[in-house]
Design an enzyme around this catalytic site. Sequence first.
Site, PDB file in Angstrom:
ATOM      1  CG  HIS A  27      37.103  18.553  52.085  1.00 43.24           C
ATOM      2  ND1 HIS A  27      37.059  18.215  53.413  1.00 43.24           N
ATOM      3  CD2 HIS A  27      37.514  17.414  51.452  1.00 43.24           C
ATOM      4  CE1 HIS A  27      37.410  16.962  53.582  1.00 43.24           C
ATOM      5  NE2 HIS A  27      37.686  16.446  52.417  1.00 43.24           N
ATOM      6  CB  CYS A  37      42.959  14.782  53.683  1.00 43.54           C
ATOM      7  SG  CYS A  37      42.453  13.067  53.529  1.00 43.54           S
ATOM      8  CG  HIS A  41      40.192  15.285  48.578  1.00 40.81           C
ATOM      9  ND1 HIS A  41      40.977  16.010  49.437  1.00 40.81           N
ATOM     10  CD2 HIS A  41      39.324  14.611  49.376  1.00 40.81           C
ATOM     11  CE1 HIS A  41      40.632  15.786  50.688  1.00 40.81           C
ATOM     12  NE2 HIS A  41      39.611  14.934  50.686  1.00 40.81           N
ATOM     13  CG  HIS A  43      34.784  13.414  50.216  1.00 43.94           C
ATOM     14  ND1 HIS A  43      35.500  12.245  50.179  1.00 43.94           N
ATOM     15  CD2 HIS A  43      35.574  14.314  50.863  1.00 43.94           C
ATOM     16  CE1 HIS A  43      36.660  12.413  50.786  1.00 43.94           C
ATOM     17  NE2 HIS A  43      36.738  13.665  51.200  1.00 43.94           N
ATOM     18  CG  HIS A  78      27.684  20.148  42.029  1.00 40.49           C
ATOM     19  ND1 HIS A  78      26.711  19.290  42.470  1.00 40.49           N
ATOM     20  CD2 HIS A  78      28.338  19.516  41.032  1.00 40.49           C
ATOM     21  CE1 HIS A  78      26.761  18.177  41.765  1.00 40.49           C
ATOM     22  NE2 HIS A  78      27.750  18.280  40.884  1.00 40.49           N
ATOM     23  CD  GLU A 130      35.550  13.598  54.374  1.00 48.27           C
ATOM     24  OE1 GLU A 130      35.261  14.620  54.990  1.00 48.27           O
ATOM     25  OE2 GLU A 130      36.697  13.131  54.324  1.00 48.27           O
TER      26      GLU A 130
END
Length: 152
Positions: A27, A37, A41, A43, A78, A130
């Site tokens: 995201h 952010c 990137h 998580h 994914h 997260e």
Amino acid sequence: MIQQIYPTVAHPYRYELNKDMQFAAAHYIPSDNAGVCSRLHGHTYFANVTIAGDDLDDTGFLVNFSIVKKLVHDRFDHTSLNDHKEWFGADHPLRYPTTENVARVLCEIVQEHLDERGKRARCIQVLLRETPTSYVVYRPGIDERFGEKAHD
Ligand SMILES: Nc1nc2c(c(=O)[nH]1)N=C([C@H](O)[C@H](O)COP(=O)(O)OP(=O)(O)OP(=O)(O)O)CN2
Ligand SMILES: [Zn+2]
């Protein structure tokens, strides 16, 4: 699976079900205020979904654990959260894929399924982690959480 201490929520229902899931997703937060952010990137999210209700189905389930996994894990694992335009976008802060908004969206998706089942079960809490140091707990407002039982 991460061992997690769960916050509890008081409720008037007989049964409470919890489903833990992990999903890997990318995201970015489409705001300059989000610093690094705002760049794409990823998580490994950890989600704990809490559902409560009084009535079991013909299988003796409040709701099948595997359905909850399909609704959350199978939909988002994914993928890039920003691509799920039904829920996320850059047009309003409530649609940015922040931990807060993703937790709320998961709760809404699960509640929509519960409403379709017609057993009056409620999604009363979603904990979404997260990163190892950051998580959010989302609980719907009392009327949404407890439906007609809110004022019993
Ligand atoms: N209230 C929120 N704050 C932040 C969010 C969010 O969704 N809600 N998101 C981010 C970033 O997406 C980032 O991925 C997570 O941030 P952070 O916890 O700061 O990540 P770190 O691993 O760097 O944490 P450290 O504890 O400093 O190692 C940012 N903020
Ligand atoms: Zn992030």
